[in-house]
Design an enzyme around this catalytic site. Structure first.
Site, PDB file in Angstrom:
ATOM      1  CG  PHE A 150      -0.249   0.448   2.496  1.00  0.00           C
ATOM      2  CD1 PHE A 150      -0.118   1.802   2.798  1.00  0.00           C
ATOM      3  CD2 PHE A 150       0.310  -0.468   3.380  1.00  0.00           C
ATOM      4  CE1 PHE A 150       0.536   2.224   3.952  1.00  0.00           C
ATOM      5  CE2 PHE A 150       0.967  -0.064   4.530  1.00  0.00           C
ATOM      6  CZ  PHE A 150       1.083   1.296   4.809  1.00  0.00           C
ATOM      7  CB  CYS A 282      10.335  -0.028   2.572  1.00  0.00           C
ATOM      8  SG  CYS A 282      10.742   0.801   1.041  1.00  0.00           S
ATOM      9  CD  GLU A 385       8.274  -2.791   8.457  1.00  0.00           C
ATOM     10  OE1 GLU A 385       7.373  -3.633   8.306  1.00  0.00           O
ATOM     11  OE2 GLU A 385       8.918  -2.301   7.508  1.00  0.00           O
TER      12      GLU A 385
HETATM   13  P1  NAD Z   1       1.553  -6.680   3.034  1.00  0.00           P
HETATM   14  O1  NAD Z   1       2.587  -7.728   3.110  1.00  0.00           O
HETATM   15  O2  NAD Z   1       0.445  -6.696   4.013  1.00  0.00           O
HETATM   16  O3  NAD Z   1       0.848  -6.697   1.585  1.00  0.00           O
HETATM   17  C1  NAD Z   1       1.593  -6.713   0.381  1.00  0.00           C
HETATM   18  C2  NAD Z   1       0.783  -7.440  -0.691  1.00  0.00           C
HETATM   19  O4  NAD Z   1       0.591  -8.794  -0.274  1.00  0.00           O
HETATM   20  C3  NAD Z   1      -0.595  -6.844  -0.941  1.00  0.00           C
HETATM   21  O5  NAD Z   1      -0.842  -6.819  -2.320  1.00  0.00           O
HETATM   22  C4  NAD Z   1      -1.520  -7.799  -0.209  1.00  0.00           C
HETATM   23  O6  NAD Z   1      -2.784  -7.914  -0.825  1.00  0.00           O
HETATM   24  C5  NAD Z   1      -0.788  -9.120  -0.285  1.00  0.00           C
HETATM   25  N1  NAD Z   1      -1.077  -9.989   0.873  1.00  0.00           N
HETATM   26  C6  NAD Z   1      -1.301  -9.583   2.147  1.00  0.00           C
HETATM   27  N2  NAD Z   1      -1.527 -10.640   2.949  1.00  0.00           N
HETATM   28  C7  NAD Z   1      -1.438 -11.734   2.172  1.00  0.00           C
HETATM   29  C8  NAD Z   1      -1.568 -13.141   2.432  1.00  0.00           C
HETATM   30  N3  NAD Z   1      -1.829 -13.614   3.634  1.00  0.00           N
HETATM   31  N4  NAD Z   1      -1.394 -13.983   1.397  1.00  0.00           N
HETATM   32  C9  NAD Z   1      -1.131 -13.525   0.162  1.00  0.00           C
HETATM   33  N5  NAD Z   1      -1.012 -12.210  -0.134  1.00  0.00           N
HETATM   34  C10 NAD Z   1      -1.154 -11.318   0.851  1.00  0.00           C
HETATM   35  O7  NAD Z   1       2.331  -5.277   3.063  1.00  0.00           O
HETATM   36  P2  NAD Z   1       1.733  -3.813   3.197  1.00  0.00           P
HETATM   37  O8  NAD Z   1       1.211  -3.626   4.575  1.00  0.00           O
HETATM   38  O9  NAD Z   1       0.844  -3.517   2.047  1.00  0.00           O
HETATM   39  O10 NAD Z   1       3.053  -2.936   2.998  1.00  0.00           O
HETATM   40  C11 NAD Z   1       3.916  -2.579   4.061  1.00  0.00           C
HETATM   41  C12 NAD Z   1       5.091  -3.528   4.147  1.00  0.00           C
HETATM   42  O11 NAD Z   1       5.798  -3.532   2.913  1.00  0.00           O
HETATM   43  C13 NAD Z   1       6.095  -3.093   5.198  1.00  0.00           C
HETATM   44  O12 NAD Z   1       6.547  -4.241   5.879  1.00  0.00           O
HETATM   45  C14 NAD Z   1       7.221  -2.467   4.374  1.00  0.00           C
HETATM   46  O13 NAD Z   1       8.481  -2.509   4.997  1.00  0.00           O
HETATM   47  C15 NAD Z   1       7.191  -3.322   3.156  1.00  0.00           C
HETATM   48  N6  NAD Z   1       7.791  -2.637   2.021  1.00  0.00           N
HETATM   49  C16 NAD Z   1       9.030  -3.034   1.619  1.00  0.00           C
HETATM   50  C17 NAD Z   1       9.652  -2.394   0.559  1.00  0.00           C
HETATM   51  C18 NAD Z   1      11.020  -2.798   0.108  1.00  0.00           C
HETATM   52  O14 NAD Z   1      11.485  -2.302  -0.911  1.00  0.00           O
HETATM   53  N7  NAD Z   1      11.680  -3.699   0.824  1.00  0.00           N
HETATM   54  C19 NAD Z   1       8.995  -1.345  -0.102  1.00  0.00           C
HETATM   55  C20 NAD Z   1       7.722  -0.971   0.346  1.00  0.00           C
HETATM   56  C21 NAD Z   1       7.124  -1.625   1.409  1.00  0.00           C
END
Ligand code: NAD
Length: 500
Positions: A150, A282, A385
């Protein structure tokens, strides 16, 4: 009546047939602004079928023409920048300036992809044997997918689909359920830029559609960005299904502050890197490791008024706003829970933003900036985090103790050091086991033309989907050996004289 958001398949917006929905909120007001379709596995299969049908003709389009689509796309992004930023801020909560930053970071990837004709070139050796040439060429994989978080609803989808598409693949994008509008707008701009229908499809949904992506036999590669538990799950299941997978995960980014650092510059850097976008980055710096008691005391004194002066509010309240609300009510509760745990576990909360509430947006998911001092590695505010506007100060007696803290952390996304000593900076850059490293800069985010990514539990998979390496991730190499007639007879090779 609230808007219903569906999918974009084969060039058209279509409603999902699953009958399952989730609410999309304006985090500044707490209002439901849309109902998002949560697609089913059969709907994903339809998108993949369309993508598979369209992909060979796209791959056969010469790379220069494919690059021209990216060129048009860049112009359209600039044309619609304000509209995209408004939509992004409304759904995400970040300020308009941050929303534009999000779009521009993605736009830079599209600009880099205009160089695809050069980046996709193979190699050639004439006369690898007598009358034998050998060459390599790069071919697209077919249909590939991206699953995105998101917090950067524009940049991260563009990290994925720009290089994949310009390399000749068709793409399935599964954006975050919490910020789905901008990814759909981007896909429509790609169509307007000249992309044939079926090459970029947006399929919205939750775990059900993600699992369908992971199991679909025609999806050849998956790029994921999100939290580490989901990254591990996607990496494991995708690899077990013989796909090429790369997953970026969570982060805990440290900044080390040496006694010789310019403390005003450092304090300003920590405000931007720690609290910008409400800490939902992130690459946010969430831990400052200060070397020496005197330096720590002086830095905390400089930080306290700066944190208290932060302006928190809705994106539409004006340019003076520093950061907005958290993405959901649940995210706010999680951050508040962690701040409470920090107090209970003995950290000193020197600025307490827990009671902040907006006069104009009483139901928004706001929390004020929080500053902790005397944080230690056994506390939850250190090990988890937080992903909120919370900065933790840790105190170290010397450089060795300071560097050991990020080295031993499970994550390795970003790190930074503030020092005016060249030897210390050089040693730090060389030894630190983190993927993106800054020296006297707050957030060391590399530019689009660099390969980048986190280490340890912040990144899974070898080939990288960003920068020049993206062209490797989204293609496979074929090597061709061929014989050609020539005047040189076989076996008549030049004999190297031996030295006596
Ligand atoms: P999230 O892991 O909740 O969701 C990411 C994606 O995975 C979404 O499209 C979601 O629909 C899907 N998803 C969620 N739960 C799932 C499940 N149980 N099974 C399958 N798919 C699932 O992450 P978020 O809250 O949207 O984003 C924040 C996180 O992303 C933070 O931990 C942040 O550090 C990380 N992030 C990392 C980077 C990087 O470059 N390393 C960049 C941006 C964000």
């Amino acid at each position: 009546m609230v808007e219903k958001i569906g999918n974009l398949i084969a060039g058209k917006r279509v409603e999902s047939l699953s009958g399952r929905y989730c609410d999309v909120f304006n985090p500044a007001s707490g209002e439901i602004i849309a109902k998002l379709s949560l697609s089913s596995a059969p709907e994903l299969a339809i998108a993949v079928e369309n993508a598979k049908y369209a992909q060979p003709a796209w791959a056969a389009t010469n790379p220069q023409r494919r690059a021209r689509v990216m060129m048009n796309f860049v112009q359209l992004l600039n044309r619609d920048m304000d509209q995209l930023a408004q939509a992004l801020s409304k759904e995400h909560g970040k300020t308009i300036a941050d929303a534009k930053g999000d779009i521009i970071r993605g736009l830079e990837v599209a600009e880099f992809c205009i160089g695809a004709p050069h980046l996709l070139k193979g190699e050639f050796t004439e006369g690898a044997g007598t009358n034998i040439d050998i060459h390599s060429l790069r071919q697209p994989l077919g249909v590939v997918a991206g699953i995105t978080p998101f917090n950067f609803p524009a940049m991260i989808p563009m990290w994925k689909f720009c290089p994949a598409i310009v390399a000749g693949n068709a793409f399935i994008l599964k954006p975050s359920e919490r910020a789905p509008t901008v990814p759909l707008m981007l896909a429509e701009l790609m169509l307007e830029a000249g992309l044939p229908t079926g090459i970029l499809n947006v399929v919205n949904g939750d775990k059900e559609v993600v699992d369908a992506i992971l199991d679909h036999e025609d999806i050849m590669a998956i790029g994921f960005v999100g939290s580490t538990p989901i990254a591990e799950y996607i990496y494991t299941r995708g690899c077990a299904n013989a796909k090429r997978v790369q997953c970026f995960g969570s982060a805990k980014n440290h900044m080390i502050i040496m006694p010789d650092a310019d403390l005003d510059q450092t304090a300003d850097a920590l405000i931007g890197a720690g609290y910008g976008a409400a800490g939902e980055r992130c690459m946010a710096i969430s831990v400052a490791v200060v070397v020496g008691e005197e330096t720590a005391n002086a830095l905390v004194e400089k930080l306290i008024p700066r944190v208290k002066a932060l302006k928190i509010g809705s994106y539409d309240e004006g340019e003076h706003i520093d950061f907005g609300p958290l993405i959901t009510k649940q995210a706010r509760e999680k951050v508040l829970g962690l701040v409470n745990s920090g107090v209970e576990q003995g950290a000193k909360l020197v600025v307490d933003g827990r009671d902040f509430s907006s006069q104009s947006h009483k139901d928004g998911y706001f929390i004020g900036g929080c500053l902790f001092d005397y944080v230690s590695v056994d506390m939850d505010i250190y090990s988890e985090e937080i992903f909120g506007p919370v900065l933790c100060i840790m105190r170290a007696k010397d450089y060795e103790e300071a560097i050991s803290i990020p080295m031993e952390n499970q994550y390795g996304n970003g790190v930074s050091i503030y020092t005016r000593d060249g030897d210390t900076a050089r040693d730090f850059v060389s030894r630190i086991n983190v993927g993106m490293v800054g020296v006297n800069v707050p957030i060391p985010v590399p530019l689009a033309y660099y390969t980048f990514g986190g280490w340890k539990k912040s990144g899974f998979g070898d080939l990288n989907q960003h920068g020049p390496d993206a062209f490797k991730f989204y293609t496979r190499t074929k090597t061709v050996t061929s014989r050609w007639p020539s005047g040189i007879k076989e076996g008549a090779e030049f004999t190297i004289p031996t030295m006596s």
